[in-house]
Design a protein around this motif. Structure first.
Motif, PDB file in Angstrom:
ATOM      1  N   LEU A 184       0.847  -1.186   0.000  1.00 40.22           N
ATOM      2  CA  LEU A 184       0.000   0.000   0.000  1.00 40.22           C
ATOM      3  C   LEU A 184       0.886   1.241   0.000  1.00 40.22           C
ATOM      4  O   LEU A 184       1.785   1.363   0.827  1.00 40.22           O
ATOM      5  CB  LEU A 184      -0.911  -0.002   1.226  1.00 40.22           C
ATOM      6  CG  LEU A 184      -1.917   1.139   1.343  1.00 40.22           C
ATOM      7  CD1 LEU A 184      -2.897   1.108   0.170  1.00 40.22           C
ATOM      8  CD2 LEU A 184      -2.652   1.058   2.668  1.00 40.22           C
ATOM      9  N   GLN A 185       0.644   2.131  -0.925  1.00 37.35           N
ATOM     10  CA  GLN A 185       1.414   3.363  -1.046  1.00 37.35           C
ATOM     11  C   GLN A 185       0.663   4.529  -0.406  1.00 37.35           C
ATOM     12  O   GLN A 185      -0.522   4.432  -0.124  1.00 37.35           O
ATOM     13  CB  GLN A 185       1.677   3.673  -2.532  1.00 37.35           C
ATOM     14  CG  GLN A 185       2.431   2.579  -3.257  1.00 37.35           C
ATOM     15  CD  GLN A 185       3.823   2.371  -2.687  1.00 37.35           C
ATOM     16  OE1 GLN A 185       4.618   3.309  -2.608  1.00 37.35           O
ATOM     17  NE2 GLN A 185       4.104   1.150  -2.257  1.00 37.35           N
ATOM     18  N   SER A 186       1.352   5.626  -0.186  1.00 36.66           N
ATOM     19  CA  SER A 186       0.764   6.863   0.371  1.00 36.66           C
ATOM     20  C   SER A 186       0.199   6.635   1.775  1.00 36.66           C
ATOM     21  O   SER A 186      -0.909   7.075   2.095  1.00 36.66           O
ATOM     22  CB  SER A 186      -0.321   7.426  -0.545  1.00 36.66           C
ATOM     23  OG  SER A 186       0.205   7.705  -1.810  1.00 36.66           O
ATOM     24  N   THR A 187       0.973   5.963   2.596  1.00 35.27           N
ATOM     25  CA  THR A 187       0.553   5.702   3.965  1.00 35.27           C
ATOM     26  C   THR A 187       1.176   6.714   4.920  1.00 35.27           C
ATOM     27  O   THR A 187       2.118   7.412   4.581  1.00 35.27           O
ATOM     28  CB  THR A 187       0.975   4.290   4.413  1.00 35.27           C
ATOM     29  OG1 THR A 187       2.398   4.184   4.320  1.00 35.27           O
ATOM     30  CG2 THR A 187       0.329   3.224   3.553  1.00 35.27           C
ATOM     31  N   VAL A 188       0.642   6.752   6.118  1.00 28.16           N
ATOM     32  CA  VAL A 188       1.219   7.570   7.174  1.00 28.16           C
ATOM     33  C   VAL A 188       2.394   6.794   7.782  1.00 28.16           C
ATOM     34  O   VAL A 188       2.388   5.560   7.801  1.00 28.16           O
ATOM     35  CB  VAL A 188       0.161   7.910   8.254  1.00 28.16           C
ATOM     36  CG1 VAL A 188      -0.288   6.663   8.992  1.00 28.16           C
ATOM     37  CG2 VAL A 188       0.664   8.949   9.210  1.00 28.16           C
TER      38      VAL A 188
ATOM     39  N   ASN B  54       2.164  11.718  12.029  1.00 31.29           N
ATOM     40  CA  ASN B  54       1.773  13.016  11.459  1.00 31.29           C
ATOM     41  C   ASN B  54       2.549  13.369  10.199  1.00 31.29           C
ATOM     42  O   ASN B  54       2.481  14.501   9.740  1.00 31.29           O
ATOM     43  CB  ASN B  54       1.923  14.124  12.504  1.00 31.29           C
ATOM     44  CG  ASN B  54       3.356  14.297  12.975  1.00 31.29           C
ATOM     45  OD1 ASN B  54       4.219  13.471  12.688  1.00 31.29           O
ATOM     46  ND2 ASN B  54       3.609  15.353  13.707  1.00 31.29           N
ATOM     47  N   VAL B  55       3.274  12.406   9.653  1.00 29.58           N
ATOM     48  CA  VAL B  55       4.000  12.616   8.397  1.00 29.58           C
ATOM     49  C   VAL B  55       3.820  11.381   7.522  1.00 29.58           C
ATOM     50  O   VAL B  55       3.598  10.279   8.023  1.00 29.58           O
ATOM     51  CB  VAL B  55       5.515  12.866   8.648  1.00 29.58           C
ATOM     52  CG1 VAL B  55       5.736  14.149   9.424  1.00 29.58           C
ATOM     53  CG2 VAL B  55       6.161  11.691   9.343  1.00 29.58           C
ATOM     54  N   PRO B  56       3.917  11.570   6.207  1.00 30.03           N
ATOM     55  CA  PRO B  56       3.802  10.398   5.327  1.00 30.03           C
ATOM     56  C   PRO B  56       5.016   9.483   5.460  1.00 30.03           C
ATOM     57  O   PRO B  56       6.094   9.915   5.869  1.00 30.03           O
ATOM     58  CB  PRO B  56       3.721  11.007   3.932  1.00 30.03           C
ATOM     59  CG  PRO B  56       4.078  12.434   4.054  1.00 30.03           C
ATOM     60  CD  PRO B  56       4.039  12.819   5.480  1.00 30.03           C
ATOM     61  N   SER B  57       4.817   8.225   5.104  1.00 29.00           N
ATOM     62  CA  SER B  57       5.932   7.287   5.078  1.00 29.00           C
ATOM     63  C   SER B  57       6.950   7.750   4.037  1.00 29.00           C
ATOM     64  O   SER B  57       6.581   8.283   2.988  1.00 29.00           O
ATOM     65  CB  SER B  57       5.454   5.881   4.706  1.00 29.00           C
ATOM     66  OG  SER B  57       4.611   5.368   5.697  1.00 29.00           O
TER      67      SER B  57
END
Length: 102
Positions: free
Chosen positions: A47-51, A57-60
């Motif tokens: 899964l892309q675009s995860t926290v 409070n920032v993207p992976s």
């Protein structure tokens, strides 16, 4: 930033709620979320675009993956399958149960 992890979890909750309440009120939003999540899974199944699961409070970072996000996808798939099974097994039959808004 967009977060597909929470999107998957909220959509899973929506399908489970629909089963418990026999209501399709929010299923169209859950279906949009489901499509977004499915389109956010790369060729290797991540899964892309995860926290970032450690900071929240920032993207992976690029190349990093969220195990929580992966588990939320499984919860989403299971919840959607259960909802479809409870309504006749197809999306069209399930949405036909939705009351008219007219």
């Amino acid at each position: 930033f967009a977060d597909t992890s929470s999107t998957a979890l909220l959509a899973a909750s929506t399908y489970r709620h629909a089963i418990l309440t026999n209501s399709t009120t929010h299923i169209s939003a859950a279906e949009k979320a489901y499509t977004l999540v499915q389109n956010s899974i790369d060729a290797e199944g991540w899964l892309q675009s995860t926290v970032d699961p450690m900071l929240f409070n920032v993207p992976s970072e690029a190349g990093a993956y969220s195990p929580e996000g992966q588990s939320f996808v499984l919860l989403l798939e299971a919840a959607r399958d259960a909802w479809l099974a409870s309504t006749g097994g197809t999306l069209s039959s399930a949405l036909a149960l939705e009351p008219s808004s007219a």
